[in-house]
Design an enzyme around this catalytic site. Structure first.
Site, PDB file in Angstrom:
ATOM      1  N   LYS A  39      51.124  49.865  15.558  1.00  0.00           N
ATOM      2  CA  LYS A  39      51.719  49.947  14.179  1.00  0.00           C
ATOM      3  C   LYS A  39      51.637  48.740  13.190  1.00  0.00           C
ATOM      4  O   LYS A  39      51.729  47.882  13.780  1.00  0.00           O
ATOM      5  CB  LYS A  39      52.880  50.818  14.231  1.00  0.00           C
ATOM      6  CG  LYS A  39      52.880  51.965  14.888  1.00  0.00           C
ATOM      7  CD  LYS A  39      54.212  52.952  14.727  1.00  0.00           C
ATOM      8  CE  LYS A  39      54.101  54.295  15.527  1.00  0.00           C
ATOM      9  NZ  LYS A  39      55.301  55.026  15.251  1.00  0.00           N
ATOM     10  N   ASN A  59      58.517  50.771  15.215  1.00  0.00           N
ATOM     11  CA  ASN A  59      58.607  50.680  16.697  1.00  0.00           C
ATOM     12  C   ASN A  59      57.317  50.392  17.542  1.00  0.00           C
ATOM     13  O   ASN A  59      57.267  50.665  18.617  1.00  0.00           O
ATOM     14  CB  ASN A  59      59.292  52.116  17.261  1.00  0.00           C
ATOM     15  CG  ASN A  59      58.188  53.221  16.859  1.00  0.00           C
ATOM     16  OD1 ASN A  59      57.245  53.224  16.175  1.00  0.00           O
ATOM     17  ND2 ASN A  59      58.477  54.299  17.621  1.00  0.00           N
ATOM     18  N   TYR A 115      50.116  62.599  11.193  1.00  0.00           N
ATOM     19  CA  TYR A 115      51.481  63.304  11.682  1.00  0.00           C
ATOM     20  C   TYR A 115      51.984  64.476  10.992  1.00  0.00           C
ATOM     21  O   TYR A 115      53.070  64.780  10.754  1.00  0.00           O
ATOM     22  CB  TYR A 115      52.559  62.101  11.226  1.00  0.00           C
ATOM     23  CG  TYR A 115      52.578  61.016  12.027  1.00  0.00           C
ATOM     24  CD1 TYR A 115      53.021  60.840  13.213  1.00  0.00           C
ATOM     25  CD2 TYR A 115      52.320  59.554  11.424  1.00  0.00           C
ATOM     26  CE1 TYR A 115      53.116  59.798  14.188  1.00  0.00           C
ATOM     27  CE2 TYR A 115      52.087  58.510  12.339  1.00  0.00           C
ATOM     28  CZ  TYR A 115      52.933  58.754  13.538  1.00  0.00           C
ATOM     29  OH  TYR A 115      52.976  57.493  14.413  1.00  0.00           O
ATOM     30  N   HIS A 165      52.474  53.801  18.987  1.00  0.00           N
ATOM     31  CA  HIS A 165      52.579  55.247  19.206  1.00  0.00           C
ATOM     32  C   HIS A 165      51.678  55.483  20.366  1.00  0.00           C
ATOM     33  O   HIS A 165      50.775  54.865  20.657  1.00  0.00           O
ATOM     34  CB  HIS A 165      51.867  55.720  17.863  1.00  0.00           C
ATOM     35  CG  HIS A 165      51.587  57.312  18.356  1.00  0.00           C
ATOM     36  ND1 HIS A 165      52.383  58.320  18.022  1.00  0.00           N
ATOM     37  CD2 HIS A 165      50.471  57.982  18.667  1.00  0.00           C
ATOM     38  CE1 HIS A 165      51.887  59.505  18.023  1.00  0.00           C
ATOM     39  NE2 HIS A 165      50.627  59.346  18.805  1.00  0.00           N
ATOM     40  N   GLU A 222      44.246  63.634  18.768  1.00  0.00           N
ATOM     41  CA  GLU A 222      44.721  62.516  18.399  1.00  0.00           C
ATOM     42  C   GLU A 222      43.322  61.361  18.307  1.00  0.00           C
ATOM     43  O   GLU A 222      43.003  60.793  17.279  1.00  0.00           O
ATOM     44  CB  GLU A 222      45.946  61.792  18.716  1.00  0.00           C
ATOM     45  CG  GLU A 222      47.364  62.619  18.304  1.00  0.00           C
ATOM     46  CD  GLU A 222      48.463  62.125  18.858  1.00  0.00           C
ATOM     47  OE1 GLU A 222      49.431  62.513  18.407  1.00  0.00           O
ATOM     48  OE2 GLU A 222      48.427  60.848  19.702  1.00  0.00           O
TER      49      GLU A 222
HETATM   50  P1  CMP Z   1      55.796  58.181  17.018  1.00  0.00           P
HETATM   51  O1  CMP Z   1      55.782  58.124  18.649  1.00  0.00           O
HETATM   52  O2  CMP Z   1      54.474  57.395  16.267  1.00  0.00           O
HETATM   53  O3  CMP Z   1      55.592  59.632  16.656  1.00  0.00           O
HETATM   54  C1  CMP Z   1      56.471  60.021  15.488  1.00  0.00           C
HETATM   55  C2  CMP Z   1      57.288  58.956  14.862  1.00  0.00           C
HETATM   56  O4  CMP Z   1      57.984  59.339  13.874  1.00  0.00           O
HETATM   57  C3  CMP Z   1      58.004  58.222  15.830  1.00  0.00           C
HETATM   58  O5  CMP Z   1      57.234  57.461  16.530  1.00  0.00           O
HETATM   59  C4  CMP Z   1      58.825  57.348  15.061  1.00  0.00           C
HETATM   60  O6  CMP Z   1      58.427  56.067  14.565  1.00  0.00           O
HETATM   61  C5  CMP Z   1      59.117  58.256  13.748  1.00  0.00           C
HETATM   62  N1  CMP Z   1      60.318  58.715  13.629  1.00  0.00           N
HETATM   63  C6  CMP Z   1      60.814  59.508  14.684  1.00  0.00           C
HETATM   64  N2  CMP Z   1      62.253  59.868  14.074  1.00  0.00           N
HETATM   65  C7  CMP Z   1      62.633  58.981  12.907  1.00  0.00           C
HETATM   66  C8  CMP Z   1      63.575  59.234  12.366  1.00  0.00           C
HETATM   67  N3  CMP Z   1      64.559  59.700  12.592  1.00  0.00           N
HETATM   68  N4  CMP Z   1      63.594  58.255  11.383  1.00  0.00           N
HETATM   69  C9  CMP Z   1      62.388  57.334  11.010  1.00  0.00           C
HETATM   70  N5  CMP Z   1      61.239  57.643  11.663  1.00  0.00           N
HETATM   71  C10 CMP Z   1      61.397  58.622  12.705  1.00  0.00           C
END
Ligand code: CMP
Length: 145
Positions: free
Chosen positions: A10, A113, A50, A116, A127
């Site tokens: 990311k 984070n 998403y 993904h 995806e």
């Molecule tokens: P990812 O695995 O990319 O899939 C969806 C993403 O949404 C997840 O990682 C997080 O980075 C993001 N996400 C999930 N919950 C929250 C939240 N409460 N606030 C902000 N981002 C979120």
């Protein structure tokens, strides 16, 4: 099961210059890297990717973040690659992710984070097809003798 999964490095991890470290962890695992490219998503691209989260309160922030800078998209292949990659990543929220996982070591919070991964075979196919056409995906390369 021998399968493929989509991995994304990311914008937070690319801008922190952690792409190489994350690719190193992939290459040191049982997973095989069979496609990789760096791209910058438009807001529409990120929203499409998403789309399952479009009713969630964090959707707009997530789309803004994912289109804020370059990402590295990868296809990984191997036995149970979906679960294996999820294990290397660690739990979604970097604040809760243990040390030794990518999100625990390199991520910041639930949004930033680092990485993904697809969550199931059906989503993995969708995806992968979202980012790659068939000619961009290689056969796994064995080490030269
Ligand atoms: P990812 O695995 O990319 O899939 C969806 C993403 O949404 C997840 O990682 C997080 O980075 C993001 N996400 C999930 N919950 C929250 C939240 N409460 N606030 C902000 N981002 C979120």
């Amino acid at each position: 099961m021998h399968e493929r999964t989509l991995a994304i490095i990311k914008p937070d991890a690319v801008s922190s210059r952690h792409s190489g470290e994350i690719l190193r962890r992939i290459e040191e695992s049982e997973l095989r890297l069979i496609a990789v490219k760096m791209i910058t998503l438009s807001g529409d691209d990120a929203g499409g990717f998403y789309a399952v989260h479009k009713e969630r309160p964090f959707f707009r922030e997530l789309v803004n973040f994912m289109s804020s800078g370059p990402i590295v998209v990868c296809v990984l292949e191997g036995e149970n690659s979906i679960l294996r990659w999820r294990g290397l990543m660690g739990p979604t929220n970097s604040e809760d992710a243990p040390k030794g996982t990518i999100r625990g070591d390199l991520g910041i919070d639930i949004e930033r984070n680092a990485v993904h991964g697809s969550d199931a075979p059906g989503t993995a196919k969708l995806e992968i097809d979202y980012f790659f056409n068939a000619t961009e995906i290689c056969a796994p390369v064995e080490a030269l003798p």
